[in-house]
Design a protein around this motif. Structure first.
Motif, mmCIF file in Angstrom:
data_model
loop_
_atom_site.group_PDB
_atom_site.id
_atom_site.type_symbol
_atom_site.label_atom_id
_atom_site.label_comp_id
_atom_site.label_asym_id
_atom_site.label_seq_id
_atom_site.Cartn_x
_atom_site.Cartn_y
_atom_site.Cartn_z
ATOM 1 N N VAL A 118 -6.091 5.887 -2.768
ATOM 2 C CA VAL A 118 -6.703 4.654 -1.935
ATOM 3 C C VAL A 118 -7.490 3.808 -3.212
ATOM 4 O O VAL A 118 -7.469 2.663 -2.868
ATOM 5 N N LEU A 119 -8.066 4.373 -3.949
ATOM 6 C CA LEU A 119 -8.635 3.717 -5.144
ATOM 7 C C LEU A 119 -7.530 2.849 -5.842
ATOM 8 O O LEU A 119 -7.753 1.859 -6.211
ATOM 9 N N ASP A 120 -6.185 3.435 -6.062
ATOM 10 C CA ASP A 120 -5.399 2.585 -6.620
ATOM 11 C C ASP A 120 -5.148 1.241 -5.863
ATOM 12 O O ASP A 120 -4.797 0.133 -6.417
ATOM 13 N N GLN A 136 -3.459 8.140 3.627
ATOM 14 C CA GLN A 136 -2.490 7.152 4.489
ATOM 15 C C GLN A 136 -3.013 6.246 5.475
ATOM 16 O O GLN A 136 -2.930 4.990 5.410
ATOM 17 N N GLN A 137 -4.012 7.003 6.262
ATOM 18 C CA GLN A 137 -4.798 6.085 7.307
ATOM 19 C C GLN A 137 -5.429 5.007 6.713
ATOM 20 O O GLN A 137 -5.637 3.954 7.247
ATOM 21 N N GLN A 138 -6.297 5.326 5.683
ATOM 22 C CA GLN A 138 -7.226 4.577 5.018
ATOM 23 C C GLN A 138 -6.350 3.427 4.214
ATOM 24 O O GLN A 138 -6.750 2.205 4.454
ATOM 25 N N ARG A 139 -5.193 3.530 3.799
ATOM 26 C CA ARG A 139 -4.569 2.638 3.254
ATOM 27 C C ARG A 139 -3.787 1.617 4.271
ATOM 28 O O ARG A 139 -3.755 0.440 4.323
ATOM 29 N N MET A 159 -17.715 6.005 -9.674
ATOM 30 C CA MET A 159 -17.974 5.420 -10.912
ATOM 31 C C MET A 159 -16.840 5.214 -11.772
ATOM 32 O O MET A 159 -17.106 3.969 -12.506
ATOM 33 N N GLY A 160 -15.936 5.916 -11.551
ATOM 34 C CA GLY A 160 -14.816 5.472 -12.371
ATOM 35 C C GLY A 160 -14.196 3.957 -11.936
ATOM 36 O O GLY A 160 -13.735 3.265 -12.594
ATOM 37 N N PHE A 161 -13.935 3.981 -10.654
ATOM 38 C CA PHE A 161 -13.682 2.776 -9.912
ATOM 39 C C PHE A 161 -14.530 1.680 -10.496
ATOM 40 O O PHE A 161 -14.110 0.522 -10.737
ATOM 41 N N ALA A 162 -15.971 1.969 -10.292
ATOM 42 C CA ALA A 162 -16.859 0.830 -10.655
ATOM 43 C C ALA A 162 -16.637 0.194 -12.086
ATOM 44 O O ALA A 162 -16.713 -0.603 -12.599
ATOM 45 N N ARG A 163 -16.537 1.252 -12.983
ATOM 46 C CA ARG A 163 -16.370 1.062 -14.298
ATOM 47 C C ARG A 163 -14.890 0.174 -14.660
ATOM 48 O O ARG A 163 -15.032 -0.669 -15.348
ATOM 49 N N VAL A 171 0.727 -1.083 0.027
ATOM 50 C CA VAL A 171 0.001 0.102 0.034
ATOM 51 C C VAL A 171 0.706 1.346 -0.275
ATOM 52 O O VAL A 171 0.425 2.564 0.210
ATOM 53 N N GLY A 172 2.058 1.243 -0.009
ATOM 54 C CA GLY A 172 2.913 2.256 -0.275
ATOM 55 C C GLY A 172 3.462 3.169 0.953
ATOM 56 O O GLY A 172 3.597 4.427 0.641
ATOM 57 N N ILE A 173 3.283 2.503 2.255
ATOM 58 C CA ILE A 173 3.650 3.111 3.291
ATOM 59 C C ILE A 173 4.703 2.581 4.198
ATOM 60 O O ILE A 173 4.454 2.770 5.626
ATOM 61 N N THR A 174 5.628 2.189 3.642
ATOM 62 C CA THR A 174 6.560 1.322 4.460
ATOM 63 C C THR A 174 7.308 2.234 5.524
ATOM 64 O O THR A 174 7.523 2.023 6.721
ATOM 65 N N ASP A 175 7.459 3.343 5.271
ATOM 66 C CA ASP A 175 8.469 4.500 5.717
ATOM 67 C C ASP A 175 7.586 5.060 6.877
ATOM 68 O O ASP A 175 8.391 5.503 7.963
ATOM 69 N N LYS A 176 6.302 4.726 6.989
ATOM 70 C CA LYS A 176 5.319 5.096 8.240
ATOM 71 C C LYS A 176 5.157 4.013 9.213
ATOM 72 O O LYS A 176 4.430 4.352 10.253
#
Lengths: 247, 269
Positions: free
Chosen positions: A182-184, A148-151, A203-207, A131-136
């Motif tokens: 987060v969507l990524d 970041q919290q959501q990840r 909807m972009g994510f849904a698509r 999720v790209g937050i190793t440094d934290k």
């Protein structure tokens, strides 16, 4: 459809009342192993209630829900066993503020899955990398941005190695510039074949990832179809009205 | 004792808990300039008066001062033992008060209501003299139990408010990871609640220390009792009780200062 044909969640004729308000009105839905379902609908339409009843954060008043073979509606089912297999991500992140990012990920692994600290840390660091937050890892969540919290919350749920992931409006509390990160992560997860049930208006994510989109209103499922159906020719007036408001 | 006020933010689901102290010493904060100097005047003044009396009027003040430390130790012993016991009782009472089990909830609520409705002095008499008919507890044990049972009820309310101040989502997140209610309480809710309840618990400690003077009635040689013993032998009532009051004042002022420092540190984090 990237599914294996077996329903991993079977929802049958489910009712739920909040006082006299009918939050879920005879809802039936099968979700297949590996499937990605996005649930949309106006606020108060019962979409979050439906999601939360899958891991019994809400107790249903009628009908049945079977998750990975466990009858969730049955009081005698050990719900903790079900929840070990069903990860959940919340709108308000709900990371544990008194624990470091790494300890957030380690806690349930050690307490519930009984993994050793070394084993848990290894899994956690792998997921933080993902999720790209190793440094934290050694910081407290209070120092992190919402995205970041959501990840962290997503990684924490994944650390249990769940079979199903539930997302309850995971980007609704985020500033616009943080929604993408987060969507990524969620797209990546979808590409890996995770079974995902997502309440979201993205909807972009849904698509991009959804096999099916479900439109709910007044506690009932109004319309089900592939994302393209909703963009091109939704059949119900209520669906059209709703989509015209969010698109 | 401690009144707990919960305010709901508009549109925000997050609950803010303000725990207001209505009894106990006035706790100085940095912004309360008046109180801060009042604290300083009281503290320095009390120390100065004690020093002046003990040095200039050695007889009887120095003798009194030498006689009291044993009592101070007993006062602290009663206070610390009672507060530890009260914390344990309070934890379970608080958990009982938020329990969805009607019987457990009922018992915890009844305990709080009954205890809060009976004066501490009456409770002390009851445990030592009235229950003495069935069990003969030593005075010290009676004193500690009575104070702990009384303060446990107040602690229970503090624990309940502390636990309820933690956002509901924390419990949901912990439970959705497969933790049991107990595991979630131990690992997620209580560690966060402790931070909220530490200052009010500190205030209860100060209040309990003052109330512990009541145990002198049960022939426990605490600070007040030692003073009484000295006074009744030497007939120096004015001098002795002046000293006793000053010593209580100094102890209470120091402790309440420590509580306010702790409160500040916590709010910084």
């Amino acid at each position: 459809m990237s599914t294996n044909g077996n329903a991993i969640v079977e929802i049958r004729n489910v009712f739920k009342f909040f006082g006299s308000l009918k939050a879920l009105d005879n809802v039936s839905l099968d979700i297949y192993d590996g499937e990605k379902v996005v649930i949309i609908g106006p606020s108060g339409s019962g979409k979050s209630t439906l999601l939360r009843s899958i891991n019994r954060l809400e107790k249903i008043d009628g009908g049945s829900i079977i998750v990975d073979g466990y009858p969730v509606h049955d009081e005698s089912t050990d719900i903790n066993k079900v929840r070990e297999e069903v990860g959940m991500v919340f709108q308000s992140f709900n990371v544990f503020p008194h624990k470091t990012v790494l300890d957030n990920l380690n806690l349930a692994q050690m307490v519930v899955r009984k993994r050793s600290k070394e084993e848990a840390t290894k899994i956690s660091m792998g997921l933080l990398h993902k999720v790209g937050i190793t440094d934290k890892a050694h910081q407290y969540p209070g120092k992190l941005s919402g995205g970041q919290q959501q990840r962290v919350a997503i990684a924490r749920a994944l650390a249990m190695k769940p079979k199903i992931m539930l997302f309850d409006e995971p980007t609704s509390a985020l500033d616009p510039e943080m929604i993408g990160e987060v969507l990524d992560v969620m797209v990546k997860l979808a590409q890996e074949g995770m079974t995902m049930i997502v309440v979201s208006h993205e909807m972009g994510f849904a698509r991009q990832v959804a096999d099916r989109v479900i439109f709910m209103d007044y506690g009932a499922i109004i319309e089900v179809g592939p994302p393209e159906h909703f963009f091109t020719n939704p059949s119900h007036d209520r669906t059209k009205l709703f989509l015209s408001q969010i698109l | 004792m401690a009144a707990i006020k919960e305010t709901q933010d508009d549109g925000d689901r997050q609950k803010k808990t303000v725990i207001a102290v209505t009894d106990g010493p006035a706790i100085p904060r940095k912004m309360d300039v008046g109180l801060f100097t009042a604290w300083r005047v009281a503290f320095v003044g009390a120390l100065a008066v004690i020093a002046y009396l003990a040095i200039v009027h050695r007889d009887p003040y120095w003798e009194i001062l030498k006689f009291l430390p044993d009592g101070i130790l007993v006062t602290f012993q009663v206070t610390i033992e009672a507060i530890v016991l009260a914390l344990i009782i309070g934890l379970f009472t608080g958990l009982g008060r938020i329990s969805k089990n009607r019987i457990i909830n009922g018992i915890a609520s009844l305990y709080v209501e009954v205890i809060r409705g009976i004066p501490l002095l009456v409770q002390l008499f009851y445990i030592y003299f009235a229950l003495g008919r069935f069990v003969n507890l030593p005075a010290m044990a009676s004193a500690v139990i009575a104070m702990a049972v009384c303060y446990g009820a107040y602690m229970g309310e503090i624990f309940r408010a502390g636990i309820e101040s933690i956002h509901r989502g924390q419990m949901e997140a912990a439970r959705s990871l497969g933790m049991s209610y107990q595991q979630a309480m131990i690992h997620v809710i209580l560690p966060q609640a402790f931070k909220t309840i530490l200052p009010p618990v500190g205030n209860e400690f100060v209040a309990l220390l003052k109330d512990s003077s009541l145990v002198s009635i049960l022939a426990v040689s605490d600070l007040l009792r030692r003073g009484r013993e000295f006074a009744s032998e030497s007939f120096t009532y004015f001098e002795t009780y002046t000293m006793v009051a000053l010593v209580y004042l100094v102890i209470t002022l120091v402790l309440s200062k420590l509580v306010s420092i702790m409160e500040e540190r916590i709010s910084v984090d």
